[in-house]
Motif scaffolding. Structure first.
Motif, mmCIF file in Angstrom:
data_model
loop_
_atom_site.group_PDB
_atom_site.id
_atom_site.type_symbol
_atom_site.label_atom_id
_atom_site.label_comp_id
_atom_site.label_asym_id
_atom_site.label_seq_id
_atom_site.Cartn_x
_atom_site.Cartn_y
_atom_site.Cartn_z
ATOM 1 N N ARG A 161 0.887 -1.168 0.000
ATOM 2 C CA ARG A 161 0.000 0.000 0.000
ATOM 3 C C ARG A 161 0.921 1.212 0.000
ATOM 4 O O ARG A 161 1.913 1.241 0.738
ATOM 5 C CB ARG A 161 -0.843 -0.070 1.268
ATOM 6 N N CYS A 162 0.594 2.209 -0.815
ATOM 7 C CA CYS A 162 1.441 3.401 -0.923
ATOM 8 C C CYS A 162 1.751 3.966 0.466
ATOM 9 O O CYS A 162 0.860 4.106 1.304
ATOM 10 C CB CYS A 162 0.749 4.459 -1.779
ATOM 11 N N ALA A 163 3.033 4.316 0.692
ATOM 12 C CA ALA A 163 3.471 4.765 2.019
ATOM 13 C C ALA A 163 3.132 6.229 2.291
ATOM 14 O O ALA A 163 3.405 6.727 3.382
ATOM 15 C CB ALA A 163 4.981 4.549 2.154
ATOM 16 N N ALA A 164 2.547 6.919 1.317
ATOM 17 C CA ALA A 164 2.198 8.333 1.538
ATOM 18 C C ALA A 164 1.256 8.455 2.729
ATOM 19 O O ALA A 164 0.348 7.636 2.881
ATOM 20 C CB ALA A 164 1.532 8.905 0.287
ATOM 21 N N ASP A 165 1.483 9.491 3.568
ATOM 22 C CA ASP A 165 0.670 9.604 4.781
ATOM 23 C C ASP A 165 -0.512 10.555 4.597
ATOM 24 O O ASP A 165 -1.124 10.995 5.562
ATOM 25 C CB ASP A 165 1.540 10.033 5.972
ATOM 26 N N GLY A 167 -3.258 9.769 2.760
ATOM 27 C CA GLY A 167 -4.488 9.056 2.418
ATOM 28 C C GLY A 167 -4.544 8.476 1.016
ATOM 29 O O GLY A 167 -5.596 8.026 0.586
ATOM 30 N N CYS A 168 -3.419 8.470 0.293
ATOM 31 C CA CYS A 168 -3.405 7.901 -1.070
ATOM 32 C C CYS A 168 -3.995 6.493 -1.053
ATOM 33 O O CYS A 168 -5.006 6.228 -1.686
ATOM 34 C CB CYS A 168 -1.988 7.887 -1.641
ATOM 35 N N GLY A 169 -3.366 5.590 -0.325
ATOM 36 C CA GLY A 169 -3.923 4.248 -0.151
ATOM 37 C C GLY A 169 -3.901 3.368 -1.380
ATOM 38 O O GLY A 169 -4.505 2.291 -1.379
ATOM 39 N N TRP A 183 6.267 3.931 -2.801
ATOM 40 C CA TRP A 183 5.147 4.773 -3.200
ATOM 41 C C TRP A 183 4.500 4.266 -4.472
ATOM 42 O O TRP A 183 5.156 3.630 -5.301
ATOM 43 C CB TRP A 183 5.618 6.215 -3.413
ATOM 44 N N CYS A 184 3.226 4.626 -4.651
ATOM 45 C CA CYS A 184 2.529 4.233 -5.877
ATOM 46 C C CYS A 184 3.272 4.791 -7.071
ATOM 47 O O CYS A 184 3.389 4.134 -8.094
ATOM 48 C CB CYS A 184 1.078 4.710 -5.824
ATOM 49 N N SER A 185 3.788 6.010 -6.928
ATOM 50 C CA SER A 185 4.507 6.620 -8.040
ATOM 51 C C SER A 185 5.531 7.618 -7.504
ATOM 52 O O SER A 185 5.244 8.361 -6.568
ATOM 53 C CB SER A 185 3.524 7.345 -8.960
ATOM 54 N N THR A 188 4.367 11.369 -8.069
ATOM 55 C CA THR A 188 3.329 12.000 -7.249
ATOM 56 C C THR A 188 3.661 11.835 -5.765
ATOM 57 O O THR A 188 4.302 12.680 -5.175
ATOM 58 C CB THR A 188 1.944 11.391 -7.573
ATOM 59 N N CYS A 189 3.246 10.720 -5.182
ATOM 60 C CA CYS A 189 3.424 10.534 -3.731
ATOM 61 C C CYS A 189 4.901 10.526 -3.336
ATOM 62 O O CYS A 189 5.268 11.100 -2.307
ATOM 63 C CB CYS A 189 2.756 9.243 -3.284
ATOM 64 N N GLY A 190 5.751 9.884 -4.138
ATOM 65 C CA GLY A 190 7.177 9.832 -3.813
ATOM 66 C C GLY A 190 7.787 11.221 -3.805
ATOM 67 O O GLY A 190 8.543 11.599 -2.901
HETATM 68 ZN ZN ZN Z 1 0.416 7.078 -3.532
#
Ligand code: ZN
Length: 213
Positions: A161-165, A167-169, A183-185, A188-190
């Motif tokens: 699950r994306c590690a962004a805090d 709420g990406c999820g 991260w999912c990407s 973006t989140c990374g």
């Molecule tokens: Zn993400």
């Protein structure tokens, strides 16, 4: 309808890309990319589950029978949530719910029942092909088959699950050699996580009395 061309595909498995058609997953406001029947064909083509010709066949079937298309959309959305809950549980080290696994199996079985065994166009041998190439449900069948394949792959430790805090999820299958994708990407989140870490360091330095550049 949200712009399908702008939807990121970072699941690295069709079933996880389906789960990620809600953006973000664990915060508000949320964009849902599968709210209209026409989105079934658009998403299927975008995610690589359908070639252009088959996507047009599905579009024609959706236009010809809106009630059947609405029912197919409802099944696809239900499957999406079952897949999301299943792999989110696995990603956080919990057991998936039996009802969700059963729903995946049911959609997969529907797909097998509606298929014939035929030679693939790529010369790689024989595989299941929908008897009705324009069937709107074929996207759900493909996603269920993808979920079943991933569940039995022996690589569930690579489902994250994306590690962004924030709420990406989003869920993804880590195909990297190092196996440390977080991260999912990275676009973006990374990138956002790196920027936040940078500002935290700056603030800490400022608090310590150092000047910041
Ligand atoms: Zn993400």
């Amino acid at each position: 309808m949200p712009d399908m061309d702008r939807l990121r595909l970072s699941g690295d498995a069709l079933c996880l890309d389906l789960a990620n058609t809600v953006d973000p997953r664990e915060a508000e406001p949320r964009v849902d990319h599968l709210t209209e029947a026409a989105a079934i064909a658009d998403w299927g083509e975008r995610a690589g589950a359908l070639g252009a010709a088959d996507a047009d066949r599905v579009r024609a079937a959706i236009a010809a029978d809106p009630d059947a298309a609405a029912a197919a959309l409802a099944r696809l959305r239900d499957l999406r949530e079952a897949i999301h809950r299943t792999f989110r549980a696995i990603a956080v080290g919990a057991a998936p719910a039996a009802d969700d696994l059963e729903q995946v199996r049911e959609r997969w079985a529907d797909g097998v029942a509606a298929a014939r065994l035929a030679a693939g166009e790529d010369g790689a041998g024989y595989g299941l092909v929908p008897r009705e190439p324009g069937a709107p449900d074929r996207i759900a069948w493909a996603a269920a088959a993808s979920a079943l394949e991933l569940l039995g792959s022996g690589r569930l430790d690579r489902v994250h699950r994306c590690a962004a805090d924030d709420g990406c999820g989003w869920l993804f299958f880590d195909r990297s050699r190092s196996g440390n994708r977080r991260w999912c990407s990275m676009d973006t989140c990374g990138a956002r996580a790196k920027m936040r870490a940078h500002y935290r360091r700056q603030r800490r330095r400022a608090a310590d009395g150092y000047s910041t550049p």
